[in-house]
Design a protein around this motif. Structure first.
Motif, PDB file in Angstrom:
ATOM      1  N   GLU A  61      -0.579 -39.854  13.843  1.00 28.19           N
ATOM      2  CA  GLU A  61      -1.389 -38.914  14.084  1.00 28.19           C
ATOM      3  C   GLU A  61      -2.250 -38.327  15.021  1.00 28.19           C
ATOM      4  OE1 GLU A  61      -2.502 -41.664  11.341  1.00 28.19           O
ATOM      5  OE2 GLU A  61      -0.906 -41.031   9.658  1.00 28.19           O
ATOM      6  N   GLU A  62      -2.144 -39.726  16.528  1.00 27.58           N
ATOM      7  CA  GLU A  62      -2.523 -39.682  17.424  1.00 27.58           C
ATOM      8  C   GLU A  62      -2.451 -38.487  18.236  1.00 27.58           C
ATOM      9  OE1 GLU A  62      -2.513 -43.414  19.185  1.00 27.58           O
ATOM     10  OE2 GLU A  62      -4.002 -44.224  17.861  1.00 27.58           O
ATOM     11  N   GLU A  63      -0.913 -38.173  18.745  1.00 30.64           N
ATOM     12  CA  GLU A  63      -0.300 -36.967  19.099  1.00 30.64           C
ATOM     13  C   GLU A  63      -1.021 -35.734  18.141  1.00 30.64           C
ATOM     14  OE1 GLU A  63       1.360 -36.295  22.390  1.00 30.64           O
ATOM     15  OE2 GLU A  63       0.727 -38.597  22.507  1.00 30.64           O
ATOM     16  N   LEU A  64      -0.871 -35.875  17.092  1.00 31.35           N
ATOM     17  CA  LEU A  64      -1.224 -34.499  16.229  1.00 31.35           C
ATOM     18  C   LEU A  64      -2.762 -33.892  16.501  1.00 31.35           C
ATOM     19  CD1 LEU A  64       0.805 -35.128  13.380  1.00 31.35           C
ATOM     20  CD2 LEU A  64       0.948 -33.403  14.756  1.00 31.35           C
ATOM     21  N   LYS A  65      -3.911 -35.261  16.447  1.00 32.89           N
ATOM     22  CA  LYS A  65      -5.351 -34.948  16.831  1.00 32.89           C
ATOM     23  C   LYS A  65      -5.379 -34.332  18.269  1.00 32.89           C
ATOM     24  CE  LYS A  65      -9.018 -37.661  17.128  1.00 32.89           C
ATOM     25  NZ  LYS A  65      -9.956 -39.156  17.713  1.00 32.89           N
ATOM     26  N   ASP A  66      -5.195 -34.905  19.336  1.00 26.87           N
ATOM     27  CA  ASP A  66      -4.983 -34.452  20.865  1.00 26.87           C
ATOM     28  C   ASP A  66      -4.433 -32.860  20.725  1.00 26.87           C
ATOM     29  OD1 ASP A  66      -5.875 -36.999  21.490  1.00 26.87           O
ATOM     30  OD2 ASP A  66      -3.725 -37.913  22.369  1.00 26.87           O
ATOM     31  N   LEU A  67      -3.139 -32.576  19.809  1.00 26.64           N
ATOM     32  CA  LEU A  67      -2.670 -31.232  20.349  1.00 26.64           C
ATOM     33  C   LEU A  67      -4.087 -30.573  19.565  1.00 26.64           C
ATOM     34  CD1 LEU A  67      -0.332 -29.866  20.639  1.00 26.64           C
ATOM     35  CD2 LEU A  67       0.311 -29.955  18.626  1.00 26.64           C
ATOM     36  N   ARG A  68      -4.181 -30.820  17.826  1.00 23.63           N
ATOM     37  CA  ARG A  68      -5.667 -30.299  18.000  1.00 23.63           C
ATOM     38  C   ARG A  68      -6.659 -29.779  18.321  1.00 23.63           C
ATOM     39  NH1 ARG A  68      -6.529 -33.151  14.073  1.00 23.63           N
ATOM     40  NH2 ARG A  68      -4.623 -32.674  12.954  1.00 23.63           N
ATOM     41  N   GLU A  69      -6.777 -30.930  19.195  1.00 21.49           N
ATOM     42  CA  GLU A  69      -8.055 -30.253  19.848  1.00 21.49           C
ATOM     43  C   GLU A  69      -7.661 -29.788  21.743  1.00 21.49           C
ATOM     44  OE1 GLU A  69      -9.380 -34.813  21.295  1.00 21.49           O
ATOM     45  OE2 GLU A  69     -10.133 -34.850  19.920  1.00 21.49           O
ATOM     46  N   VAL A  70      -6.530 -29.892  21.760  1.00 21.67           N
ATOM     47  CA  VAL A  70      -5.197 -28.612  22.936  1.00 21.67           C
ATOM     48  C   VAL A  70      -5.845 -27.585  22.611  1.00 21.67           C
ATOM     49  CG1 VAL A  70      -3.556 -28.384  24.577  1.00 21.67           C
ATOM     50  CG2 VAL A  70      -4.993 -30.415  24.716  1.00 21.67           C
ATOM     51  N   GLN A  71      -5.527 -27.252  21.163  1.00 15.97           N
ATOM     52  CA  GLN A  71      -5.430 -25.852  20.535  1.00 15.97           C
ATOM     53  C   GLN A  71      -6.807 -25.367  20.691  1.00 15.97           C
ATOM     54  OE1 GLN A  71      -3.147 -26.674  17.134  1.00 15.97           O
ATOM     55  NE2 GLN A  71      -0.860 -26.018  17.861  1.00 15.97           N
ATOM     56  N   MET A  72      -7.590 -25.982  19.794  1.00 20.20           N
ATOM     57  CA  MET A  72      -8.802 -25.781  19.651  1.00 20.20           C
ATOM     58  C   MET A  72      -9.351 -24.808  21.171  1.00 20.20           C
ATOM     59  SD  MET A  72      -9.042 -25.733  16.987  1.00 20.20           S
ATOM     60  CE  MET A  72     -11.023 -25.044  16.712  1.00 20.20           C
ATOM     61  N   ALA A  73      -9.395 -26.111  21.942  1.00 16.10           N
ATOM     62  CA  ALA A  73      -9.270 -25.161  23.643  1.00 16.10           C
ATOM     63  C   ALA A  73      -9.284 -24.611  23.635  1.00 16.10           C
ATOM     64  CB  ALA A  73      -9.558 -26.953  24.405  1.00 16.10           C
ATOM     65  N   HIS A  74      -8.056 -23.642  23.919  1.00 15.97           N
ATOM     66  CA  HIS A  74      -6.827 -23.160  24.349  1.00 15.97           C
ATOM     67  C   HIS A  74      -7.183 -21.568  23.365  1.00 15.97           C
ATOM     68  CE1 HIS A  74      -3.352 -20.546  25.530  1.00 15.97           C
ATOM     69  NE2 HIS A  74      -3.160 -20.158  24.675  1.00 15.97           N
ATOM     70  N   PHE A  75      -7.853 -22.001  22.231  1.00 14.46           N
ATOM     71  CA  PHE A  75      -7.882 -20.844  21.036  1.00 14.46           C
ATOM     72  C   PHE A  75      -9.814 -20.304  21.745  1.00 14.46           C
ATOM     73  CE2 PHE A  75      -4.918 -22.792  17.683  1.00 14.46           C
ATOM     74  CZ  PHE A  75      -3.641 -21.082  17.797  1.00 14.46           C
ATOM     75  N   GLN A  76     -10.190 -21.213  21.931  1.00 17.27           N
ATOM     76  CA  GLN A  76     -12.013 -20.830  22.208  1.00 17.27           C
ATOM     77  C   GLN A  76     -12.230 -20.212  23.453  1.00 17.27           C
ATOM     78  OE1 GLN A  76     -13.809 -25.061  21.643  1.00 17.27           O
ATOM     79  NE2 GLN A  76     -14.116 -24.889  19.733  1.00 17.27           N
ATOM     80  N   ALA A  77     -11.031 -21.275  24.576  1.00 21.33           N
ATOM     81  CA  ALA A  77     -11.055 -19.869  25.877  1.00 21.33           C
ATOM     82  C   ALA A  77     -10.367 -18.269  26.235  1.00 21.33           C
ATOM     83  CB  ALA A  77      -9.719 -21.078  26.916  1.00 21.33           C
ATOM     84  N   THR A  78      -8.882 -18.165  24.698  1.00 18.65           N
ATOM     85  CA  THR A  78      -8.669 -16.617  24.411  1.00 18.65           C
ATOM     86  C   THR A  78      -9.725 -16.410  23.457  1.00 18.65           C
ATOM     87  OG1 THR A  78      -6.635 -18.519  24.083  1.00 18.65           O
ATOM     88  CG2 THR A  78      -7.228 -16.029  23.140  1.00 18.65           C
ATOM     89  N   GLU A  79     -10.878 -17.094  23.436  1.00 23.08           N
ATOM     90  CA  GLU A  79     -11.627 -15.958  22.109  1.00 23.08           C
ATOM     91  C   GLU A  79     -12.826 -15.719  23.521  1.00 23.08           C
ATOM     92  OE1 GLU A  79     -14.234 -14.549  19.239  1.00 23.08           O
ATOM     93  OE2 GLU A  79     -11.812 -14.880  19.316  1.00 23.08           O
ATOM     94  N   LYS A  80     -13.034 -16.204  24.107  1.00 16.35           N
ATOM     95  CA  LYS A  80     -13.987 -15.620  25.085  1.00 16.35           C
ATOM     96  C   LYS A  80     -13.192 -14.977  26.376  1.00 16.35           C
ATOM     97  CE  LYS A  80     -16.573 -20.061  26.414  1.00 16.35           C
ATOM     98  NZ  LYS A  80     -16.511 -22.016  26.886  1.00 16.35           N
ATOM     99  N   ARG A  81     -12.132 -15.263  26.255  1.00 16.85           N
ATOM    100  CA  ARG A  81     -11.376 -13.506  27.523  1.00 16.85           C
ATOM    101  C   ARG A  81     -12.034 -12.983  26.566  1.00 16.85           C
ATOM    102  NH1 ARG A  81      -6.455 -16.583  28.886  1.00 16.85           N
ATOM    103  NH2 ARG A  81      -5.447 -15.877  27.103  1.00 16.85           N
ATOM    104  N   PHE A  82     -11.200 -12.442  25.502  1.00 18.12           N
ATOM    105  CA  PHE A  82     -11.146 -10.993  24.695  1.00 18.12           C
ATOM    106  C   PHE A  82     -12.798 -11.104  24.765  1.00 18.12           C
ATOM    107  CE2 PHE A  82      -7.107 -12.897  22.138  1.00 18.12           C
ATOM    108  CZ  PHE A  82      -6.301 -11.045  23.114  1.00 18.12           C
TER     109      PHE A  82
END
Length: 119
Positions: A61-82
């Motif tokens: 569960e902790e790993e999934l939470k961390d992964l979710r946070e990393v994915q959200m940061a990645h998606f936000q960075a991608t959105e900023k690039r677009f």
């Protein structure tokens, strides 16, 4: 007390009974202790497996939470690039109204040059 008809004295009889009881008790106690220890070990092994599974579930569960946070940061960075790319493309492209007069002027000049200046 009545006189004893046994060839051994009462004290010897008590000693023999005490030794017999101790021997029987020792044999039975060893069996009972072995059974109780086996049951205790079995139960604690089961509990240890349950605890290990619970800990593993928590780690997952902790790993999934961390992964979710990393994915959200990645998606936000991608959105900023677009968004940045979109803004650059908007700056490069001229708005449709600005293009129309230039095109019209350019076409007029072509026709004027081809027709000798009269239109």
């Amino acid at each position: 007390m009545a006189a004893s008809t046994f060839p051994i004295s009462e004290a010897e009889l008590k000693e023999w009974i005490a030794q017999s009881v101790a021997e029987v008790f020792r044999e039975r106690a060893d069996e009972l202790i072995a059974q109780k220890l086996a049951a205790f070990v079995t139960e604690n092994e089961r509990r240890a497996r349950e605890l290990a599974l619970m800990k593993r579930g928590v780690r997952v569960e902790e790993e999934l939470k961390d992964l979710r946070e990393v994915q959200m940061a990645h998606f936000q960075a991608t959105e900023k690039r677009f968004e940045a790319m979109d803004n650059r493309l908007k700056k490069i492209r001229m708005p449709p109204r600005a293009r129309t007069p230039r095109t019209s002027v350019s076409v007029r000049r072509l026709f004027e040059n081809a027709s000798g200046g009269h239109m």
